[in-house]
Enzyme design. Structure first.
Site, PDB file in Angstrom:
ATOM      1  NE  ARG A  39       0.101  19.656  -3.760  1.00 38.01           N
ATOM      2  CZ  ARG A  39      -0.286  18.678  -4.635  1.00 38.01           C
ATOM      3  NH1 ARG A  39      -0.445  19.103  -5.718  1.00 38.01           N
ATOM      4  NH2 ARG A  39       0.352  17.496  -4.595  1.00 38.01           N
ATOM      5  CE  LYS A 202      -2.637   5.060  -9.820  1.00 37.44           C
ATOM      6  NZ  LYS A 202      -2.907   6.112  -8.826  1.00 37.44           N
ATOM      7  N   GLY A 360      -4.060  12.804  -1.902  1.00 42.61           N
ATOM      8  CA  GLY A 360      -5.234  13.294  -2.201  1.00 42.61           C
ATOM      9  C   GLY A 360      -6.568  12.909  -1.773  1.00 42.61           C
ATOM     10  N   GLY A 383       2.483  11.546  -3.812  1.00 45.82           N
ATOM     11  CA  GLY A 383       3.473  10.659  -4.392  1.00 45.82           C
ATOM     12  C   GLY A 383       4.934  10.661  -4.008  1.00 45.82           C
TER      13      GLY A 383
HETATM   14  P1  AMP Z   1      -4.346   5.236  -5.541  1.00 50.54           P
HETATM   15  O1  AMP Z   1      -4.381   6.235  -6.726  1.00 50.54           O
HETATM   16  O2  AMP Z   1      -3.830   4.066  -5.735  1.00 50.54           O
HETATM   17  O3  AMP Z   1      -4.217   5.791  -4.223  1.00 50.54           O
HETATM   18  O4  AMP Z   1      -6.011   4.699  -5.448  1.00 50.54           O
HETATM   19  C1  AMP Z   1      -7.049   5.691  -5.170  1.00 50.54           C
HETATM   20  C2  AMP Z   1      -8.432   4.885  -5.552  1.00 50.54           C
HETATM   21  O5  AMP Z   1      -8.349   3.546  -5.056  1.00 50.54           O
HETATM   22  C3  AMP Z   1      -9.504   5.626  -4.926  1.00 50.54           C
HETATM   23  O6  AMP Z   1     -10.190   6.216  -6.069  1.00 50.54           O
HETATM   24  C4  AMP Z   1     -10.523   4.505  -4.566  1.00 50.54           C
HETATM   25  O7  AMP Z   1     -11.734   4.582  -5.101  1.00 50.54           O
HETATM   26  C5  AMP Z   1      -9.777   3.386  -5.026  1.00 50.54           C
HETATM   27  N1  AMP Z   1     -10.119   1.960  -4.205  1.00 50.54           N
HETATM   28  C6  AMP Z   1      -9.864   1.905  -3.106  1.00 50.54           C
HETATM   29  N2  AMP Z   1     -10.333   0.522  -2.502  1.00 50.54           N
HETATM   30  C7  AMP Z   1     -10.888   0.128  -3.561  1.00 50.54           C
HETATM   31  C8  AMP Z   1     -11.651  -1.224  -4.021  1.00 50.54           C
HETATM   32  N3  AMP Z   1     -11.658  -2.204  -3.070  1.00 50.54           N
HETATM   33  N4  AMP Z   1     -11.918  -1.293  -5.300  1.00 50.54           N
HETATM   34  C9  AMP Z   1     -11.805  -0.376  -6.219  1.00 50.54           C
HETATM   35  N5  AMP Z   1     -11.162   0.820  -6.007  1.00 50.54           N
HETATM   36  C10 AMP Z   1     -10.693   0.950  -4.829  1.00 50.54           C
END
Ligand code: AMP
Length: 402
Positions: A39, A202, A360, A383
């Site tokens: 950044r 999420k 990230g 985001g």
């Molecule tokens: P987000 O903030 O929604 O982009 O989520 C990122 C996080 O999703 C990372 O820390 C990953 O470890 C987690 N993640 C991805 N796939 C899985 C899964 N199948 N089970 C649990 N966590 C996950």
């Protein structure tokens, strides 16, 4: 984009540029060493342009979430020496963002000098979008520049309110310009086949995006824990897999139906997953269909059939956007889905596709394999990049145009 002014439209000689940057970089908690400087590096061209015009630069940034309170751990002081080395000039610092003390420091600033203000989020008015606070900030400069793509989806004072006080004397910086152009290369003028790959955990923040992408792209690949609520909505068994708090399965069923009704956008979920008997790297594992994960087991990565399927689509695509890991890539044993996808995006890029990666975690996954320079564009705002996919102009960009 055509009617938005950039720093190239201004000559900053003898002028004070109030530049909103995003220096919210990951740092080591103990040593304050910068872990990823992307950044900051990407905002240098804008600062250098103002300096080479013989202008004065006042930098505003946030760092972390200090929630309106001053605190040493969220101070931006650690940036001073880094920025000084990069720009090869001393950097001045103000511990205040508004008021007489900072105004005095700015009045003493000479052409070609840079003053960095302390973390703007030490003032609760920043995140509240407070008008009077914005007015006080606006007194610090002659021309306002937004080069903080990573926060341009937030209605914060320094992003959406400050520009109102600058009338026509406001613009975006080079980093912002590049981000806007990259996004245009995907959704506006993207060459088909266009593939969007969404992962992570999420889902609630991504529902509106998924709804918007219908008929706009050729392939929508949904992986990571984000896929489980959809599998549940289709009647599948996801065992103890992570399911986002988003509970409205009817909405998800409706989205799936809408996708089935049209012909353009094909949406795919993983076919198989690697399941684990506990949430740790050394857990016992099995490969099963994503629709039949037994209780007591959780899906932590996409399986080999899904990797093959997703990679085939990526390799046939001319435009690719990726945000979010396909599994718990932080655990080595569950990282192969994410790293295989990263590798196939690199190969597609080498074969002429345009690739844009943001968020990230996805960028960290690229860096794990030293792929970050092999992608067409890295976005500095996960985001903000996702918000742009909702096909609405980001508030920070709108504030420059209006
Ligand atoms: P987000 O903030 O929604 O982009 O989520 C990122 C996080 O999703 C990372 O820390 C990953 O470890 C987690 N993640 C991805 N796939 C899985 C899964 N199948 N089970 C649990 N966590 C996950």
């Amino acid at each position: 984009m055509e009617n938005i002014k950039t720093v190239s439209d201004f000559n900053f000689k003898n002028k004070i540029a109030l530049v909103r940057v995003d220096f919210n970089v990951p740092v080591n908690n103990q040593s304050f060493q910068i872990i990823d400087d992307t950044r900051i590096l990407y905002s240098l061209p804008t600062i250098q342009k103002i300096i080479s015009d013989s202008g004065k630069v006042v930098l505003i940034s946030h760092f972390g979430r200090p929630k309106g309170k001053c605190s040493k751990i969220y101070s931006l002081r650690f940036i001073i020496s880094y920025l000084s080395k990069k720009l090869k000039i001393p950097i001045k610092f103000s511990e205040y963002c508004i008021g007489e003390a900072v105004e005095k420091k700015i009045s003493e600033l000479k052409n070609g000098e840079v003053l960095l203000l302390e973390n703007i989020r030490f003032y609760k008015e920043e995140e509240e979008g407070n008008e009077y606070f914005a007015f006080q900030l606006s007194k610090l400069g002659d021309i306002y520049v937004n080069d903080a793509f990573g926060v341009s989806h937030r209605p914060h004072a320094s992003i959406t309110i400050v520009p109102k006080f600058f009338r026509e004397k406001k613009c975006i910086g080079f980093l912002m310009k590049k981000e806007i152009q990259s996004l245009k290369k995907v959704l506006g003028k993207g060459i088909a086949p266009i593939t969007i790959l969404l992962g992570g955990a999420k889902i609630s923040s991504k529902i509106a995006i998924i709804e918007n992408l219908i008929n706009l792209v050729d392939y929508l690949l949904i992986g990571g824990a984000m896929s489980y609520p959809f599998i549940k909505a289709q009647g599948g068994q996801v065992g103890d897999s992570l399911v986002d708090e988003y509970k409205n399965l009817k909405v998800l069923q409706k989205i799936i139906e809408q996708y089935q009704k049209q012909k353009k956008t094909k949406v795919f979920f993983p076919k198989d997953v690697i399941i684990a008997d506990s949430f740790k790297n050394s857990a016992k594992t099995k490969i099963v269909s994503i629709h039949s994960i037994p209780n007591g087991w959780m899906g932590l990565d996409i399986g080999p059939a899904s990797i093959k399927h997703f990679c085939k689509i990526i390799n046939s695509s001319r435009t690719i956007l990726w945000n979010g890991p396909l599994g718990v890539f932080e655990f080595k044993n569950f990282s192969s889905g994410t790293t295989s996808i990263a590798k196939s995006i690199v190969i597609a890029t080498e074969n002429g596709a345009f690739s844009l990666v943001g968020g990230g975690d996805s960028i960290a996954a690229l860096k794990m394999k030293k792929y970050e320079t092999k992608i067409s564009c890295l976005s500095t705002g996960g985001g903000a990049m996702l918000e742009s996919l909702k096909n609405k102009m980001l508030p920070g960009i709108k504030a420059i145009i209006s």
